[in-house]
Scaffold this motif. Sequence first.
Motif, mmCIF file in Angstrom:
data_model
loop_
_atom_site.group_PDB
_atom_site.id
_atom_site.type_symbol
_atom_site.label_atom_id
_atom_site.label_comp_id
_atom_site.label_asym_id
_atom_site.label_seq_id
_atom_site.Cartn_x
_atom_site.Cartn_y
_atom_site.Cartn_z
ATOM 1 N N SER A 181 23.125 -6.518 -5.209
ATOM 2 C CA SER A 181 23.803 -6.987 -4.002
ATOM 3 C C SER A 181 23.535 -6.027 -2.839
ATOM 4 C CB SER A 181 25.304 -7.068 -4.277
ATOM 5 O OG SER A 181 26.014 -7.322 -3.104
ATOM 6 N N ALA A 182 23.306 -6.591 -1.672
ATOM 7 C CA ALA A 182 23.090 -5.767 -0.481
ATOM 8 C C ALA A 182 24.338 -4.958 -0.157
ATOM 9 C CB ALA A 182 22.707 -6.646 0.697
ATOM 10 N N ARG A 183 25.476 -5.523 -0.440
ATOM 11 C CA ARG A 183 26.741 -4.800 -0.272
ATOM 12 C C ARG A 183 27.664 -5.242 -1.395
ATOM 13 N NH1 ARG A 183 31.067 -7.431 1.541
ATOM 14 N NH2 ARG A 183 30.736 -9.530 2.287
ATOM 15 N N VAL A 184 28.448 -4.329 -1.876
ATOM 16 C CA VAL A 184 29.384 -4.647 -2.961
ATOM 17 C C VAL A 184 30.543 -5.429 -2.355
ATOM 18 C CG1 VAL A 184 30.926 -3.696 -4.704
ATOM 19 C CG2 VAL A 184 28.736 -2.603 -4.264
ATOM 20 N N GLU A 237 34.216 -7.025 -1.702
ATOM 21 C CA GLU A 237 35.556 -6.451 -1.853
ATOM 22 C C GLU A 237 36.070 -6.793 -3.244
ATOM 23 O OE1 GLU A 237 39.926 -7.085 0.101
ATOM 24 O OE2 GLU A 237 38.187 -7.174 1.426
ATOM 25 N N GLY A 238 36.575 -5.803 -3.935
ATOM 26 C CA GLY A 238 37.056 -5.998 -5.304
ATOM 27 C C GLY A 238 35.936 -5.968 -6.333
ATOM 28 N N GLY A 239 34.719 -5.601 -5.920
ATOM 29 C CA GLY A 239 33.580 -5.591 -6.831
ATOM 30 C C GLY A 239 33.657 -4.529 -7.905
ATOM 31 N N ALA A 240 34.470 -3.515 -7.696
ATOM 32 C CA ALA A 240 34.582 -2.445 -8.692
ATOM 33 C C ALA A 240 35.242 -2.948 -9.977
ATOM 34 C CB ALA A 240 35.365 -1.273 -8.124
ATOM 35 N N ALA A 241 36.199 -3.841 -9.859
ATOM 36 C CA ALA A 241 36.908 -4.342 -11.054
ATOM 37 C C ALA A 241 35.969 -5.102 -11.987
ATOM 38 C CB ALA A 241 38.098 -5.198 -10.652
ATOM 39 N N PRO A 242 35.149 -6.048 -11.497
ATOM 40 C CA PRO A 242 34.212 -6.707 -12.417
ATOM 41 C C PRO A 242 33.197 -5.737 -13.015
ATOM 42 C CG PRO A 242 34.384 -7.964 -10.376
ATOM 43 C CD PRO A 242 35.135 -6.685 -10.175
ATOM 44 N N ALA A 243 32.797 -4.726 -12.241
ATOM 45 C CA ALA A 243 31.852 -3.744 -12.762
ATOM 46 C C ALA A 243 32.481 -2.951 -13.900
ATOM 47 C CB ALA A 243 31.387 -2.813 -11.646
ATOM 48 N N GLU A 244 33.705 -2.511 -13.731
ATOM 49 C CA GLU A 244 34.397 -1.773 -14.802
ATOM 50 C C GLU A 244 34.546 -2.636 -16.041
ATOM 51 O OE1 GLU A 244 38.101 -0.246 -13.302
ATOM 52 O OE2 GLU A 244 37.100 0.748 -11.624
#
Length: 56
Positions: A14-17, A19-26
């Motif tokens: 993704s060009a930019r993460v 908002e809230g992208g950290a939760a799916p990554a974790e």
Amino acid sequence: MSRYHLVLEALRRSARVPEGGAAPAEHGHAMPARHRGYIREHFEDTPETRGWTWAG
């Protein structure tokens, strides 16, 4: 490649993460490890994986 790997790769590219992208990554990092541990202990897939069907 699992659906978790696909999510992680989409976030990585993704060009930019979003908002809230950290939760799916974790979640994407935690679930394959959890799944491997479950298989080692029970010698079968997790219940949510065993019972999964294609909805389409």
